[in-house]
Design an enzyme around this catalytic site. Structure first.
Site, mmCIF file in Angstrom:
data_model
loop_
_atom_site.group_PDB
_atom_site.id
_atom_site.type_symbol
_atom_site.label_atom_id
_atom_site.label_comp_id
_atom_site.label_asym_id
_atom_site.label_seq_id
_atom_site.Cartn_x
_atom_site.Cartn_y
_atom_site.Cartn_z
ATOM 1 N N PHE A 109 -96.787 62.253 -28.871
ATOM 2 C CA PHE A 109 -96.640 61.282 -29.966
ATOM 3 C C PHE A 109 -97.202 59.967 -29.445
ATOM 4 C CE2 PHE A 109 -93.786 58.043 -31.944
ATOM 5 C CZ PHE A 109 -93.816 58.410 -33.289
ATOM 6 N N GLY B 89 -71.412 58.137 -0.117
ATOM 7 C CA GLY B 89 -72.707 58.229 0.579
ATOM 8 C C GLY B 89 -73.505 59.434 0.119
ATOM 9 N N GLU C 114 -87.982 55.450 -27.136
ATOM 10 C CA GLU C 114 -87.719 55.724 -28.564
ATOM 11 C C GLU C 114 -86.902 54.602 -29.218
ATOM 12 O OE1 GLU C 114 -87.332 59.654 -29.964
ATOM 13 O OE2 GLU C 114 -87.991 60.544 -28.076
HETATM 14 N N1 CAA Z 1 -87.392 54.515 -42.022
HETATM 15 C C1 CAA Z 1 -88.284 54.284 -43.027
HETATM 16 N N2 CAA Z 1 -88.880 53.087 -43.208
HETATM 17 C C2 CAA Z 1 -88.600 52.110 -42.327
HETATM 18 C C3 CAA Z 1 -87.703 52.287 -41.247
HETATM 19 C C4 CAA Z 1 -87.087 53.553 -41.127
HETATM 20 N N3 CAA Z 1 -86.237 53.801 -40.126
HETATM 21 N N4 CAA Z 1 -87.613 51.138 -40.561
HETATM 22 C C5 CAA Z 1 -88.431 50.262 -41.168
HETATM 23 N N5 CAA Z 1 -89.018 50.860 -42.243
HETATM 24 C C6 CAA Z 1 -89.933 50.246 -43.198
HETATM 25 C C7 CAA Z 1 -89.262 49.086 -43.915
HETATM 26 O O1 CAA Z 1 -88.533 49.522 -45.039
HETATM 27 C C8 CAA Z 1 -90.451 48.237 -44.289
HETATM 28 O O2 CAA Z 1 -91.067 48.796 -45.438
HETATM 29 P P1 CAA Z 1 -91.564 47.866 -46.673
HETATM 30 O O3 CAA Z 1 -92.557 46.907 -46.122
HETATM 31 O O4 CAA Z 1 -92.123 48.841 -47.650
HETATM 32 O O5 CAA Z 1 -90.333 47.173 -47.169
HETATM 33 C C9 CAA Z 1 -91.397 48.440 -43.141
HETATM 34 O O6 CAA Z 1 -91.032 49.665 -42.526
HETATM 35 C C10 CAA Z 1 -91.348 47.335 -42.119
HETATM 36 O O7 CAA Z 1 -90.007 47.239 -41.666
HETATM 37 P P2 CAA Z 1 -89.468 45.984 -40.897
HETATM 38 O O8 CAA Z 1 -89.793 44.739 -41.662
HETATM 39 O O9 CAA Z 1 -88.064 46.244 -40.537
HETATM 40 O O10 CAA Z 1 -90.415 46.013 -39.605
HETATM 41 P P3 CAA Z 1 -90.287 45.174 -38.294
HETATM 42 O O11 CAA Z 1 -91.668 45.117 -37.761
HETATM 43 O O12 CAA Z 1 -89.519 43.923 -38.477
HETATM 44 O O13 CAA Z 1 -89.326 46.057 -37.334
HETATM 45 C C11 CAA Z 1 -88.744 47.871 -35.940
HETATM 46 C C12 CAA Z 1 -89.413 47.400 -37.211
HETATM 47 C C13 CAA Z 1 -87.398 48.481 -36.318
HETATM 48 C C14 CAA Z 1 -88.514 46.800 -34.895
HETATM 49 C C15 CAA Z 1 -89.725 48.923 -35.444
HETATM 50 O O14 CAA Z 1 -90.948 48.313 -35.072
HETATM 51 C C16 CAA Z 1 -89.201 49.746 -34.292
HETATM 52 O O15 CAA Z 1 -88.459 50.712 -34.511
HETATM 53 N N6 CAA Z 1 -89.615 49.411 -33.063
HETATM 54 C C17 CAA Z 1 -89.338 50.269 -31.913
HETATM 55 C C18 CAA Z 1 -90.477 51.227 -31.725
HETATM 56 C C19 CAA Z 1 -90.097 52.403 -30.921
HETATM 57 O O16 CAA Z 1 -89.034 52.996 -31.082
HETATM 58 N N7 CAA Z 1 -91.006 52.828 -30.041
HETATM 59 C C20 CAA Z 1 -90.791 54.000 -29.283
HETATM 60 C C21 CAA Z 1 -92.107 54.576 -28.882
HETATM 61 S S1 CAA Z 1 -92.176 56.318 -28.847
HETATM 62 C C22 CAA Z 1 -91.382 56.800 -27.446
HETATM 63 O O17 CAA Z 1 -90.686 56.083 -26.804
HETATM 64 C C23 CAA Z 1 -91.591 58.233 -27.167
HETATM 65 C C24 CAA Z 1 -91.345 58.674 -25.783
HETATM 66 O O18 CAA Z 1 -91.825 58.166 -24.808
HETATM 67 C C25 CAA Z 1 -90.538 59.884 -25.581
#
Ligand code: CAA
Length: 368
Positions: A112, A329, A352
């Site tokens: 991913f 230890g 995540e």
């Molecule tokens: N489900 C559906 N839609 C969602 C959502 C959700 N959980 N969260 C946000 N949205 C939608 C909102 O409704 C909004 O839609 P509209 O514009 O249509 O209203 C849009 O997305 C934007 O939302 P926000 O304004 O809340 O966005 P933001 O930029 O302020 O914040 C955030 C979003 C929650 C911080 C998000 O960026 C986030 O989750 N960040 C963390 C990213 C992450 O988890 N990365 C992990 C990488 S993968 C990984 O780690 C894998 C691995 O190694 C194993």
């Protein structure tokens, strides 16, 4: 049944290889064995080659695998939660035939690719772009810290298709990770989970076929967020597996090790640690099961998944610290498994969605 089947497989095949896997050996035979048991597409519908299990069964399986080997559980969850799941939910029939079936049958591994050097917590700030060019998509950019990046055959890839539309201008693509232009870069040396690769990916004019979009153009951010909601339940179950393994190892050690003429399990200082660990495991398991049951029932679960991931990962980090302390230890030495969980538990507070971002997700849910 699923839990017992996975537990038996883990005792036979996973636990004996866990130390070697942690030292950096990709557990290829274990992953093949999981494929034969139908675990690599556990929740994928049977008509697409999967096991047709529900989210609760999946999380119980994750807990078992995590309790046996942290690295293997990370490979497993990135493949199932983050690759098979969005393909099931957003893929068309052709994409399911070409990409989902080999994943579900354990013939290919998934990754991913969302994170970039400038887009971690701020997941919409992608520099990687996908432009239409001569009937194809042309992808330029790079991804960082991609779990399974070194071995993956299928990649769920996020790229900006229209920067003027910010998060509404992001596309989710499914890519063949052996196609020309898909290049694997540096693999990180990590604090823990050494058998799970974590790599850079580079795209220099990589051409994707026109039907590579997963869902609609501009739906990519939603695909990422919804996929991560499910993934976070898996991370919570993984953290419970780590904490449980620490508790079990500590109970066993505390029953055998004697100081001042009696087993250390009879000393109150140790008993309180064991009690705190057990409370953390039980409470965190209830939280991940609650989130998984809401997912199964078709109810919203963004907040519940975030709560479960925060609580379980914090509990795992505390439990692994207490386990090392109980082992004294010996706990600091690699002959005992608890130091492996101590190093592994930390990542569950980070990947995540960091726990800081997830507390924000919970708070937004409360204040809506
Ligand atoms: N489900 C559906 N839609 C969602 C959502 C959700 N959980 N969260 C946000 N949205 C939608 C909102 O409704 C909004 O839609 P509209 O514009 O249509 O209203 C849009 O997305 C934007 O939302 P926000 O304004 O809340 O966005 P933001 O930029 O302020 O914040 C955030 C979003 C929650 C911080 C998000 O960026 C986030 O989750 N960040 C963390 C990213 C992450 O988890 N990365 C992990 C990488 S993968 C990984 O780690 C894998 C691995 O190694 C194993």
């Amino acid at each position: 049944m699923v839990r017992d089947m996975v537990r038996g497989f883990c005792r036979r095949e996973v636990v004996p290889r866990a130390a070697e896997t942690d030292r950096g050996k990709f557990p290829a035979e274990v992953i093949q064995g999981m494929g034969r048991l139908g675990l690599m597409g556990l929740c994928v519908p049977k008509e697409h080659g999967g096991g047709g299990a529900d989210p609760v069964a999946y999380t119980l399986a994750v807990e078992e695998i995590a309790a046996a080997c942290p690295s293997t559980s990370t490979i497993f969850t990135a493949h199932n939660s983050l690759t098979c799941e969005p393909l099931c939910k957003y893929g068309n029939e052709g994409q399911k035939r070409e990409f989902l079936r080999p994943l579900a049958e354990g013939r290919s591994l998934g990754c991913f690719a969302l994170t970039e050097p400038g887009a971690g917590s701020d997941a919409a700030a992608l520099a990687t772009s996908a432009r239409r060019s001569g009937g194809h998509w042309r992808v330029d950019g790079m991804k960082r810290f991609i779990t399974n990046g070194n071995e993956a055959g299928v990649c769920i890839l996020f790229a900006a298709t229209d920067r003027s539309r910010a998060h509404k201008g992001i596309g989710a693509f499914v890519a063949d990770a052996h196609a020309p232009g898909f290049e694997r870069g540096k693999c990180e040396e990590k604090m823990g989970i050494g058998g799970s690769s974590c790599c850079d990916l580079h795209f220099r004019g990589m051409e994707l076929p026109p039907d590579s979009l997963l869902g609609e153009e501009g739906q990519g951010f939603e695909v990422a967020m919804k996929t991560l909601d499910g993934g976070r339940i898996g991370v919570a179950a993984q953290a419970v597996g780590f904490a449980r393994a620490c508790l079990e190892a500590s109970l066993s050690y505390a029953g055998e090790r004697t100081t001042f003429g009696r087993p250390i399990s009879e000393h109150q200082a140790i008993q309180w640690k064991l009690a705190d660990m057990a409370i953390g495991v039980e409470a965190a398991r209830l939280l991940y099961i609650k989130a998984a049951r809401r997912k199964m029932a078709g109810l919203p679960y963004t907040v519940e998944a975030a709560m479960a991931k925060v609580f379980a990962s914090d509990a795992a980090q505390r439990a692994s610290d207490q386990a090392v302390q109980i082992h004294g230890g010996n706990g600091y030495m690699k002959d005992y498994p608890v130091e492996r969980y101590y190093r592994a538990a930390k990542v569950t507070q980070i990947y995540e969605g960091t726990n800081e971002i997830l507390r924000q997700v919970v708070a937004r849910g409360l204040c809506r």
